[in-house]
Motif scaffolding. Structure first.
Motif, mmCIF file in Angstrom:
data_model
loop_
_atom_site.group_PDB
_atom_site.id
_atom_site.type_symbol
_atom_site.label_atom_id
_atom_site.label_comp_id
_atom_site.label_asym_id
_atom_site.label_seq_id
_atom_site.Cartn_x
_atom_site.Cartn_y
_atom_site.Cartn_z
ATOM 1 N N HIS B 344 0.830 -1.209 0.000
ATOM 2 C CA HIS B 344 0.000 0.000 0.000
ATOM 3 C C HIS B 344 0.866 1.261 0.000
ATOM 4 O O HIS B 344 0.588 2.225 -0.718
ATOM 5 N N VAL B 345 1.922 1.228 0.822
ATOM 6 C CA VAL B 345 2.810 2.390 0.909
ATOM 7 C C VAL B 345 3.494 2.625 -0.447
ATOM 8 O O VAL B 345 3.674 3.767 -0.890
ATOM 9 N N GLU B 346 3.845 1.533 -1.130
ATOM 10 C CA GLU B 346 4.440 1.675 -2.466
ATOM 11 C C GLU B 346 3.486 2.390 -3.428
ATOM 12 O O GLU B 346 3.904 3.195 -4.265
ATOM 13 N N GLN B 347 2.219 2.093 -3.292
ATOM 14 C CA GLN B 347 1.248 2.749 -4.180
ATOM 15 C C GLN B 347 1.170 4.237 -3.873
ATOM 16 O O GLN B 347 1.040 5.057 -4.778
ATOM 17 N N VAL B 348 1.267 4.562 -2.584
ATOM 18 C CA VAL B 348 1.256 5.979 -2.209
ATOM 19 C C VAL B 348 2.508 6.660 -2.778
ATOM 20 O O VAL B 348 2.435 7.769 -3.315
ATOM 21 N N ALA B 349 3.642 5.968 -2.677
ATOM 22 C CA ALA B 349 4.888 6.528 -3.220
ATOM 23 C C ALA B 349 4.732 6.782 -4.719
ATOM 24 O O ALA B 349 5.187 7.813 -5.247
ATOM 25 N N TYR B 350 4.070 5.874 -5.398
ATOM 26 C CA TYR B 350 3.809 6.050 -6.832
ATOM 27 C C TYR B 350 2.953 7.294 -7.072
ATOM 28 O O TYR B 350 3.227 8.107 -7.963
ATOM 29 N N LEU B 351 1.919 7.435 -6.251
ATOM 30 C CA LEU B 351 1.047 8.606 -6.387
ATOM 31 C C LEU B 351 1.854 9.899 -6.204
ATOM 32 O O LEU B 351 1.704 10.859 -6.964
ATOM 33 N N LEU B 352 2.742 9.890 -5.221
ATOM 34 C CA LEU B 352 3.554 11.087 -4.969
ATOM 35 C C LEU B 352 4.503 11.349 -6.149
ATOM 36 O O LEU B 352 4.718 12.504 -6.541
ATOM 37 N N ASP B 353 5.054 10.275 -6.726
ATOM 38 C CA ASP B 353 5.873 10.433 -7.942
ATOM 39 C C ASP B 353 5.094 11.206 -8.998
ATOM 40 O O ASP B 353 5.594 12.158 -9.601
ATOM 41 N N ARG B 354 3.892 10.769 -9.218
ATOM 42 C CA ARG B 354 3.070 11.379 -10.275
ATOM 43 C C ARG B 354 2.770 12.842 -9.955
ATOM 44 O O ARG B 354 2.852 13.697 -10.816
ATOM 45 N N LEU B 355 2.413 13.093 -8.709
ATOM 46 C CA LEU B 355 2.048 14.461 -8.336
ATOM 47 C C LEU B 355 3.256 15.404 -8.409
ATOM 48 O O LEU B 355 3.137 16.577 -8.736
ATOM 49 N N LYS B 356 4.414 14.836 -8.094
ATOM 50 C CA LYS B 356 5.635 15.637 -8.114
ATOM 51 C C LYS B 356 6.070 15.957 -9.537
ATOM 52 O O LYS B 356 6.741 16.961 -9.784
ATOM 53 N N ALA B 357 5.710 15.090 -10.444
ATOM 54 C CA ALA B 357 6.158 15.255 -11.830
ATOM 55 C C ALA B 357 5.369 16.352 -12.538
ATOM 56 O O ALA B 357 5.711 16.756 -13.642
ATOM 57 N N ILE B 358 4.289 16.788 -11.917
ATOM 58 C CA ILE B 358 3.465 17.810 -12.574
ATOM 59 C C ILE B 358 3.820 19.183 -12.019
ATOM 60 O O ILE B 358 3.623 19.465 -10.840
ATOM 61 N N ARG B 359 4.319 19.989 -12.882
ATOM 62 C CA ARG B 359 4.780 21.318 -12.508
ATOM 63 C C ARG B 359 3.628 22.302 -12.716
ATOM 64 O O ARG B 359 2.981 22.278 -13.745
ATOM 65 N N GLU B 360 3.374 23.131 -11.739
ATOM 66 C CA GLU B 360 2.289 24.083 -11.895
ATOM 67 C C GLU B 360 2.863 25.470 -12.230
ATOM 68 O O GLU B 360 4.066 25.700 -12.046
ATOM 69 N N PRO B 361 2.034 26.403 -12.714
ATOM 70 C CA PRO B 361 2.554 27.665 -13.241
ATOM 71 C C PRO B 361 3.427 28.452 -12.268
ATOM 72 O O PRO B 361 4.267 29.245 -12.703
ATOM 73 N N ASP B 362 3.268 28.254 -10.993
ATOM 74 C CA ASP B 362 4.104 29.017 -10.055
ATOM 75 C C ASP B 362 5.456 28.349 -9.835
ATOM 76 O O ASP B 362 6.220 28.741 -8.962
ATOM 77 N N GLY B 363 5.716 27.323 -10.622
ATOM 78 C CA GLY B 363 7.022 26.677 -10.542
ATOM 79 C C GLY B 363 7.077 25.544 -9.550
ATOM 80 O O GLY B 363 8.000 24.742 -9.540
#
Lengths: 662, 443
Positions: B344-363
């Protein structure tokens, strides 16, 4: 009363989010306008009971109702000596506190608790082995007093009719209704989140049917698709009942078509004003140039999104204190959603129009007609999948695909179908209900027959197959329930025993107390067989009370593996399938278990009747209903357990024919 | 206040009193001005894991920034600076009663559920996601999104006397109204990117809804008092749908980053056979929902209470989740239980990978603007206790939360204190929530 707006919502939600104490809860209730006074009354109920008890106490102390010497000697003493060790205020095991019952009146006021006590003591489950056992005479005297006290109470008075909440269609009922109305074939059920269940375990239970926003979105979308499917099909005339012609202008034809459709969808005559409003939608399309059939889309979609269709509406007759007959059309709807899980047909509608449906003879004939109709399969499916919990098989409960590659989704569907067809057969052919548990025939196709090792069944279609022995026949030895009550990789006598107690006998055990090891494992039991481990655990008094009942039932079924195949050995060793019930009854294997269940058929009959009644009424079964259940079981016995007797008894009962204002 | 947005909210205006009462909402919408140099909004997700954890393998050593990740949490090592482990938070209200149900329905409400198989069903509170959605959900096409992998269980639990409805929901709109979750990724995808409310027929849809609302009001007069609350539920859902249609018309409302196409994702084919694939897809959809601003609030149930998901797909695990969670301190069972937790924790880590990979306009990243709560409603699946709940909170909530720490609260601190902090960070002004005693300091 104003419809709550979003800001009210916020206020309400904030209030609820802060509610932790009774006083705040009451404040929230004031905010929450949509909450009914009926529901509020439930919250103050305990107070009302208390006052009633107080009153009863006064009456009791003044009249011949005073506790007799039998109560003191046969009941109070028995409870003190044999129950209070584990069921007192300080230590209410299994949530049962018997210390609070001081008087006969108090006891009689809580039949639900004492029903349980009666059953537990009668079956020798309580007091548990290892504790101070009552003499057989004391047990007998206790039961002799308690039985009549709880069973016959108030059964002489008017039969119970309890309020039922308005009910939306379940997603199966919704689908069936679309099929009957529109003649469509697409299955839209999976577009909706699954319905939960309540009461005695069925999704027809009104209290547990909700309408979250996502449902409304889907109702709108599916209605559009389904209406499109119907209008574009090869037989749109099922819906488009009148077309424009030289004599009939388009708008007149539309009005007629929409009126007829609404009447069928709303399951009652429609009012002129309702059609007027639907015609506004027709006009909206027609005036922008949509063709005749296209202009029907919007009004038909609106009908299918209306609460008149999505809910089974029953009008309240205001200011009635006593129970009163539901309207003939409402009765037709109760009948059709019970036995067809779908809308009434023309015959039911006609009988409602001519007000004949409340006639017991007419009802009797309709039950038999409806059960003979192919639509009874819908009832059998919906009821059986939930009664036996088979809906979970292949969904949330799946055998391991590596260990059991044979158990494909198709086989899971076959296994569910076998049980459904047996139930359908027993009701349609008016067979004794005992055949649900023990029959010398079953329903198989080639795949399932092959799974069972039964030769001579070819083809994918199901047919009745006569059985040569008792390894199969009846729901308990079907692959469906046997797989459902196993772990992914192995069987579990405990899960199977619990399932028999819960679903078949209706005599569930309380959950294990916290921190007690589950039975099949444990630190010091390595190297022992499952049976040896379990018997080890039964030496523990806490465990024994329940596991003496559970384990023997499950062990009798150890002759079937985790996907329900018959087996004679586990790990090369023959399987011991013998068992002994707490009352000393000895039996052997599945066939012995079937005998036991036949002998103890009272539990099964009561449980089955209760479940079917709850399914039909769309609510849980309460204390007040026990008299009805008793009388149904009595009539069943008088009619050799004939299945249709049960249905007729239910639909001719006041609980089904009448309603009561909350 | 954004005047243009305001006028577009036609239906609300038309409803007179409703519009006046809706005013407090609008104050929170100032960022929605498309012209403003808007800061990315905060997103909130609550991820529920059934059946608790192996406590000794979960608990990190040390406190504050200088702590040691535990075995179970080790898959999160690469995100160490982006989350907090929260220890010693509890749900006092979830102690009594039963093993699982209150620890599920009560997880995000912090309340005790009413023991019932149906009649009088109530969780006696509202979940934080639904409170946030009620206050701020109008900013997005979907006020909130409820996801899961297992459909609600059949029947009731006869042994404990609870309806399984309680075990299948963490989101509650109102004490008596759970919010159904979606388990089919294709349907979730369609809901976001192929809205069933077809764009060309918006006005038609509104006319249909006008009619059915009228029907419901008419019926309300004919039926009994206690039936009315079901019709009110219906009316609220009609209203929610109308609002969604209004938002579809009012492009300005979708001021942040609205997209009606799914970047980089094709429509899923349905529910995958493998549980692991199923979970990944649902998490992908969650990321997509945040990225495209379809919603800012989601809940996800890895499994229902007493989840029977078969975890034999993991090396060294043989059996189903709930079965194994009753480990009785057996070494082999504990090892398997730990592996399930770790997965389960690995899946959360995956989710965080994805969220981190998305850069928002404020950098900054999408994760920087998020609060991802992950955990269970009980600590140890063998004893079902709601004390010292296993919880992590990832993301900086737009800068309000200082991450990279093991935050150890005084024993017995209500988990609802965390909810107060999360709600405030999200923009909901609130002082208390259920049994909270104040905010949990995470800044």
């Amino acid at each position: 009363m104003a419809l709550r707006h979003a800001a009210d919502d916020a206020q309400l939600t904030q209030c609820w989010s802060q509610a932790g104490t009774a006083s705040i809860i009451h404040e929230c209730m004031d905010v929450d306008e949509s909450r009914s006074s009926w529901e509020k009354s439930r919250l103050v109920m305990p107070l009302r009971w208390f006052l009633t008890l107080l009153l009863a106490w006064h009456v009791v102390s003044a009249t011949a109702w005073a506790d007799g010497p039998e109560f003191d000697r046969d009941v109070r003493t028995f409870v003190r000596n044999h129950c209070l060790d584990c069921h007192s205020a300080g230590d209410a095991q299994a949530d049962v506190n018997l210390e609070r019952f001081e008087t006969e009146a108090q006891l009689r006021a809580d039949t639900k608790t004492w029903e349980r006590v009666y059953d537990q003591v009668r079956r020798h489950h309580m007091p548990p082995p290892g504790s101070d056992a009552p003499t057989p005479e004391a047990r007998e005297r206790f039961l002799t007093w308690l039985g009549p006290a709880i069973r016959n109470q108030n059964c002489d008075g008017p039969p119970a009719v309890l309020p039922v909440l308005v009910r939306r269609l379940t997603r199966s009922e919704y689908q069936n209704s679309l099929v009957d109305l529109l003649g469509i074939t697409t299955d839209y059920r999976e577009r909706f989140p699954a319905d939960g269940a309540g009461g005695e375990g069925f999704d027809t239970n009104a209290e547990t049917l909700f309408i979250p926003p996502v449902l409304m979105e889907r109702y709108l979308a599916v209605a559009r698709e389904a209406v499109g499917e119907a209008l574009e099909s090869e037989q749109p005339d099922r819906v488009v009942t009148v077309r424009p012609s030289r004599e009939t202008p388009a708008r007149t034809a539309a009005r007629e078509t929409i009126g007829r459709f609404a009447q069928r969808a709303y399951r009652r005559p429609v009012e002129v004003e309702e059609i007027d409003r639907l015609m506004l939608l027709y006009d909206r399309s027609a005036t922008r140039g949509d063709g005749f059939v296209d202009s029907l889309r919007l009004p038909l979609v609106a009908v299918l999104c209306s609460p008149n269709f999505l809910f089974r509406i029953e009008n309240e007759v205001k200011d009635k204190k006593d129970a009163y007959d539901v309207s003939p059309h409402e009765l037709a709807v109760r009948l059709s959603y019970f036995l067809w899980a779908g809308p009434p047909d023309e015959e039911l509608f006609r009988l409602a129009e001519s007000k004949q449906l409340h006639d017991p003879k007419v009802l009797d004939a309709q039950v038999r007609r409806m059960l003979a109709d192919p639509r009874a399969r819908r009832f059998a499916t919906s009821f059986t999948e939930q009664w036996l919990k088979l809906r979970d098989l292949g969904e949330t409960v799946k055998p391991d695909t590596k260990a059991f590659p044979e158990f494909t989704p198709e086989l899971a569907a076959d296994a569910r179908q076998e049980a459904i067809l047996l139930v359908e057969h027993v009701f349609r052919e008016n067979r004794p209900l005992s055949e649900l548990l023990d029959a010398d025939y079953t329903f198989l196709n080639d795949r399932l027959a092959n799974h069972y090792g039964i030769a001579g069944v070819d083809g994918a279609s199901f047919r009745r197959v006569d059985l040569k022995d008792r390894r199969r026949g009846g729901v308990i030895t079907m692959a469906g329930p046997l797989a459902l009550t196993s772990y992914p990789l192995r069987t579990s006598p405990v899960l199977r025993g619990v399932w028999v107690l819960d679903q078949i006998l209706g005599t569930p055990s309380p959950p294990p107390p916290p921190d007690v090891p589950q039975l099949e494992e444990g630190p010091d039991l390595a190297g022992l067989s499952l049976r040896e481990r379990l018997s080890k655990h039964r030496e523990n008094t806490t465990c024994a009370a329940c596991h003496q009942r559970i384990d023997p039932l499950g062990f009798a079924l150890e002759g079937y593996d985790a996907i329900g195949r018959y087996r004679e050995k586990v790990g090369g060793k023959p399987i011991d399938v013998s068992g002994e019930l707490p009352d000393g009854t000895q039996f052997d294997g599945a066939s012995g278990l079937k005998d036991v269940l036949r002998q103890q058929s009272d539990d099964f009959l009561r449980s089955f009747s209760t479940r079917l009644l709850a399914y039909a009424l769309g609510r849980g079964i309460e204390n007040e209903d026990f008299c009805l259940v008793d009388s149904i079981v009595k009539r069943l016995r008088e009619s050799d357990l004939k299945a249709q007797t049960l249905v007729v008894e239910i639909v001719t009962s006041p609980a089904f024919l009448k309603r009561r204002n909350p | 206040m954004n005047r243009k947005t305001w006028t577009l909210n036609r239906r609300t205006l038309l409803q007179g009193a409703g519009a006046a009462l809706a005013l407090p909402w609008l104050e929170t919408m100032s960022w929605a001005d498309p012209a403003a140099d808007a800061k990315p909004p905060v997103r909130m997700a609550c991820l529920f894991m059934a059946n608790g954890v192996r406590a000794d393998a979960w608990h990190p050593q040390g406190e504050g920034a200088d702590y040691q990740l535990s075995r179970t949490l080790e898959p999160l090592a690469r995100h160490r600076q982006d989350f907090n482990v929260l220890s010693h938070l509890q749900h006092k209200a979830c102690r009594g009663g039963d093993g699982h149900y209150v620890k599920t329905s009560g997880w995000l409400t912090g309340t005790t559920i009413t023991k019932t198989t149906g009649a009088g069903l109530s969780c006696n509170g509202i979940s934080i996601d639904q409170l946030a959605a009620a206050r701020l959900g109008h900013n997005t096409m979907l006020p909130s999104l409820e996801l899961g992998t297992e459909r609600v269980g059949t029947g009731i639990d006869f042994n404990v006397g609870y309806t399984r409805v309680y075990g299948g929901h963490v989101s509650w709109r109102a004490p008596t109204v759970p919010v159904a979750k979606e388990i089919d990724p294709a349907l979730v995808f369609d809901r976001m990117f192929r809205p069933e409310i077809g764009r060309s027929t918006l006005d038609d849809d509104e006319s249909v809804l006008d009619l059915v609302r009228h029907d419901a009001w008419r019926l309300r007069r004919q039926i009994s008092q206690h039936d009315r609350r079901k019709l009110d539920e219906y009316l609220e859902s009609v209203r929610a749908l109308e609002q969604r249609i209004e938002r579809a018309q009012a492009q300005e409302l979708e001021a942040w980053n609205p997209q009606d196409q799914a970047p980089g994702m094709t429509r899923p084919a349905g529910i995958p056979k493998s549980h692991a694939d199923h979970v990944r897809l649902m998490l992908d959809l969650m990321v997509l929902a945040f990225q495209t601003d379809q919603t800012r609030i989601t809940t996800f149930m890895f499994g229902n209470s007493v989840s029977t998901v078969n975890f034999s797909f993991l090396d060294g695990v043989r059996g189903a989740h709930h079965e194994i969670s009753h480990h009785q301190n057996d070494a082999e069972k504990l090892a398997q239980y730990e592996k399930i937790n770790r997965w389960h924790v690995e899946q959360v880590a995956y989710l965080l990978d994805r969220l981190k990979a998305i850069r928002e306009p404020d950098g900054q990243t999408l994760l920087d603007h998020s609060m991802i709560l992950f955990g269970s409603g009980m600590r140890d699946g063998n004893s079902h206790d709601p004390n010292n709940l296993p919880l992590i909170l990832a993301g900086r909530g737009g800068g309000a939360i200082q991450t990279g720490r093991h935050v150890v609260s005084p024993a017995g601190t209500p988990m609802t204190n965390l909810f107060v902090t999360m709600l405030r960070t999200f923009g909901v002004e609130i002082d208390t929530f259920a049994d909270s005693t104040g905010p949990l300091e995470l800044g």
